[in-house]
Design an enzyme around this catalytic site. Structure first.
Site, mmCIF file in Angstrom:
data_model
loop_
_atom_site.group_PDB
_atom_site.id
_atom_site.type_symbol
_atom_site.label_atom_id
_atom_site.label_comp_id
_atom_site.label_asym_id
_atom_site.label_seq_id
_atom_site.Cartn_x
_atom_site.Cartn_y
_atom_site.Cartn_z
ATOM 1 N N GLU A 83 8.092 3.129 -5.343
ATOM 2 C CA GLU A 83 7.932 2.534 -4.131
ATOM 3 C C GLU A 83 8.268 3.707 -3.212
ATOM 4 O O GLU A 83 8.927 4.719 -3.477
ATOM 5 C CB GLU A 83 9.333 1.427 -4.202
ATOM 6 C CG GLU A 83 9.647 1.010 -2.865
ATOM 7 C CD GLU A 83 8.393 -0.061 -2.132
ATOM 8 O OE1 GLU A 83 7.519 0.544 -2.035
ATOM 9 O OE2 GLU A 83 8.624 -1.230 -2.160
ATOM 10 N N ASP A 84 7.563 3.509 -2.104
ATOM 11 C CA ASP A 84 7.691 4.563 -1.123
ATOM 12 C C ASP A 84 9.069 4.531 -0.276
ATOM 13 O O ASP A 84 9.582 5.471 0.059
ATOM 14 C CB ASP A 84 6.692 4.570 -0.123
ATOM 15 C CG ASP A 84 6.362 3.192 0.622
ATOM 16 O OD1 ASP A 84 6.956 1.943 0.158
ATOM 17 O OD2 ASP A 84 5.670 2.991 1.786
ATOM 18 N N LYS B 92 16.277 3.872 3.110
ATOM 19 C CA LYS B 92 16.894 3.552 4.269
ATOM 20 C C LYS B 92 18.248 2.647 4.165
ATOM 21 O O LYS B 92 18.270 1.603 4.458
ATOM 22 C CB LYS B 92 15.959 2.950 5.392
ATOM 23 C CG LYS B 92 16.158 3.247 6.817
ATOM 24 C CD LYS B 92 15.524 2.319 7.664
ATOM 25 C CE LYS B 92 14.072 3.285 8.017
ATOM 26 N NZ LYS B 92 13.244 2.480 8.998
ATOM 27 N N ASP C 19 3.652 3.365 7.027
ATOM 28 C CA ASP C 19 2.763 3.116 8.059
ATOM 29 C C ASP C 19 3.601 2.446 9.438
ATOM 30 O O ASP C 19 4.698 2.071 9.090
ATOM 31 C CB ASP C 19 1.620 1.997 7.838
ATOM 32 C CG ASP C 19 2.318 0.656 7.724
ATOM 33 O OD1 ASP C 19 3.125 0.415 7.001
ATOM 34 O OD2 ASP C 19 1.713 -0.185 8.299
ATOM 35 N N ASP D 61 14.128 -0.441 2.171
ATOM 36 C CA ASP D 61 14.846 -0.640 3.406
ATOM 37 C C ASP D 61 15.858 -1.984 3.354
ATOM 38 O O ASP D 61 17.031 -1.590 2.957
ATOM 39 C CB ASP D 61 13.659 -1.051 4.264
ATOM 40 C CG ASP D 61 14.025 -1.059 5.762
ATOM 41 O OD1 ASP D 61 15.259 -1.375 6.084
ATOM 42 O OD2 ASP D 61 13.039 -1.095 6.929
ATOM 43 N N LYS E 97 0.690 -1.268 -0.087
ATOM 44 C CA LYS E 97 0.086 -0.012 -0.111
ATOM 45 C C LYS E 97 0.903 1.020 0.087
ATOM 46 O O LYS E 97 0.491 2.224 -0.450
ATOM 47 C CB LYS E 97 -0.886 -0.183 1.540
ATOM 48 C CG LYS E 97 -1.960 -1.009 1.633
ATOM 49 C CD LYS E 97 -2.548 -0.889 2.752
ATOM 50 C CE LYS E 97 -3.383 -2.116 3.089
ATOM 51 N NZ LYS E 97 -4.078 -2.166 4.498
ATOM 52 N N GLY E 98 2.154 1.145 0.363
ATOM 53 C CA GLY E 98 2.945 2.435 0.982
ATOM 54 C C GLY E 98 3.008 3.264 -0.300
ATOM 55 O O GLY E 98 3.240 4.566 0.143
ATOM 56 N N PHE F 61 12.380 4.647 12.896
ATOM 57 C CA PHE F 61 11.056 4.199 12.117
ATOM 58 C C PHE F 61 10.413 5.356 11.566
ATOM 59 O O PHE F 61 9.967 6.399 12.202
ATOM 60 C CB PHE F 61 10.136 3.582 13.202
ATOM 61 C CG PHE F 61 9.186 2.637 12.479
ATOM 62 C CD1 PHE F 61 9.742 1.538 12.193
ATOM 63 C CD2 PHE F 61 7.917 2.968 12.275
ATOM 64 C CE1 PHE F 61 8.892 0.564 11.454
ATOM 65 C CE2 PHE F 61 7.134 2.201 11.631
ATOM 66 C CZ PHE F 61 7.590 0.997 10.945
ATOM 67 N N ARG G 240 -0.424 6.256 7.786
ATOM 68 C CA ARG G 240 -0.300 6.466 6.550
ATOM 69 C C ARG G 240 -0.840 7.865 5.778
ATOM 70 O O ARG G 240 -0.274 8.339 4.977
ATOM 71 C CB ARG G 240 -1.068 5.510 5.634
ATOM 72 C CG ARG G 240 -0.260 4.029 5.914
ATOM 73 C CD ARG G 240 -1.283 2.981 4.739
ATOM 74 N NE ARG G 240 -0.891 1.701 5.111
ATOM 75 C CZ ARG G 240 0.187 0.911 4.863
ATOM 76 N NH1 ARG G 240 1.347 1.436 4.156
ATOM 77 N NH2 ARG G 240 0.137 -0.473 5.419
HETATM 78 C C1 PRP Z 1 7.100 -1.810 2.969
HETATM 79 C C2 PRP Z 1 7.616 -0.796 1.872
HETATM 80 C C3 PRP Z 1 8.274 -1.447 1.045
HETATM 81 C C4 PRP Z 1 8.771 -2.390 1.843
HETATM 82 C C5 PRP Z 1 10.371 -2.055 1.959
HETATM 83 O O1 PRP Z 1 6.097 -2.361 2.813
HETATM 84 O O2 PRP Z 1 6.276 -0.019 1.320
HETATM 85 O O3 PRP Z 1 7.543 -2.014 -0.147
HETATM 86 O O4 PRP Z 1 8.277 -2.428 3.153
HETATM 87 O O5 PRP Z 1 11.092 -2.796 2.939
HETATM 88 P P1 PRP Z 1 12.253 -3.925 2.378
HETATM 89 O O6 PRP Z 1 13.365 -3.154 1.714
HETATM 90 O O7 PRP Z 1 12.957 -4.274 3.949
HETATM 91 O O8 PRP Z 1 11.533 -5.171 1.805
HETATM 92 P P2 PRP Z 1 5.229 -3.248 3.746
HETATM 93 O O9 PRP Z 1 5.527 -4.709 3.565
HETATM 94 O O10 PRP Z 1 5.282 -2.763 5.057
HETATM 95 O O11 PRP Z 1 3.744 -3.125 3.101
HETATM 96 P P3 PRP Z 1 2.947 -1.694 2.818
HETATM 97 O O12 PRP Z 1 3.790 -1.033 1.762
HETATM 98 O O13 PRP Z 1 1.417 -2.218 2.938
HETATM 99 O O14 PRP Z 1 3.164 -0.980 3.978
#
Ligand code: PRP
Length: 177
Positions: free
Chosen positions: A99-100, A131, A159, A103, A43-44, A152, A165
């Site tokens: 992508e948001d 990040k 979120d 990480d 969703k991000g 965080f 969000r």
């Molecule tokens: C979050 C974010 C990225 C991912 C990054 O998604 O939107 O897609 O984590 O993390 P990574 O690089 O460690 O894989 P999340 O799985 O929390 O779902 P969301 O987008 O619905 O919040």
């Protein structure tokens, strides 16, 4: 003393808008005349995608894919699955993933690998935040907004346990643990 986590602004809505415009200008320069498919990861990315495309004044299409890592909370578990897949072919399309946050890199690495197998004409990544200090897998981010600290981050689509969000600024969440 309150036990509620507090969100402190890291990047304001004005700084975000300036960055979104900058990224849109870079994307426009590279994609004008190509009719790209912008693929948001739910969703991000929903808020970033919505703002970004307002500044891309040329023909394009949008699509969303929903991925999920098992479990909820602060960080991804490493096991990624496609919850809602593509509804049309991306073969021979110029695909730009939106992508948001990147990480660990596990989510986007999984997705880029998944998409590459479908033989797009080109495949690039635009991420609003990075990040970088948490990276486990190398990721090339073709269009990058902000590098964020290892804290965080919530707001502007991001979120914590599905909350925050809707914040219009990108914030650091403190006292959540
Ligand atoms: C979050 C974010 C990225 C991912 C990054 O998604 O939107 O897609 O984590 O993390 P990574 O690089 O460690 O894989 P999340 O799985 O929390 O779902 P969301 O987008 O619905 O919040």
């Amino acid at each position: 003393m309150s036990s509620q986590p507090q969100a402190h602004i890291l990047f304001s809505r004005e700084e975000i808008e300036t960055m979104v415009k900058r990224l849109a200008a870079e994307i426009k320069k590279d994609y004008q005349g190509k009719h790209p498919l912008l693929l948001g990861i739910l969703k991000g990315s929903f808020m970033f995608m919505a703002d970004l495309i307002r500044f891309l004044d040329f023909p394009l299409e949008i699509e969303f894919i929903r991925l999920s890592s098992y479990g909820r909370g602060r960080s991804t578990s490493g096991k990624i699955k496609v919850v809602q897949g593509l509804r049309s072919s991306i073969k021979d399309r110029d695909v730009l993933v939106i992508e948001d946050i990147v990480d660990t890199g596990l989510t986007i690495s999984f997705l880029l690998d998944y998409l590459q197998k479908k033989k797009p004409a080109s495949l690039k990544l635009c991420a609003l935040t990075d990040k970088h200090s948490r990276r486990q897998i190398p990721v090339t981010i073709d269009y990058l907004g902000f590098t964020v600290p290892n804290k965080f981050i919530v707001g502007y689509g991001l979120d914590w346990d599905e909350k925050f969000r809707n914040l219009p600024d990108i914030c650091v969440l403190e006292g959540e643990g």
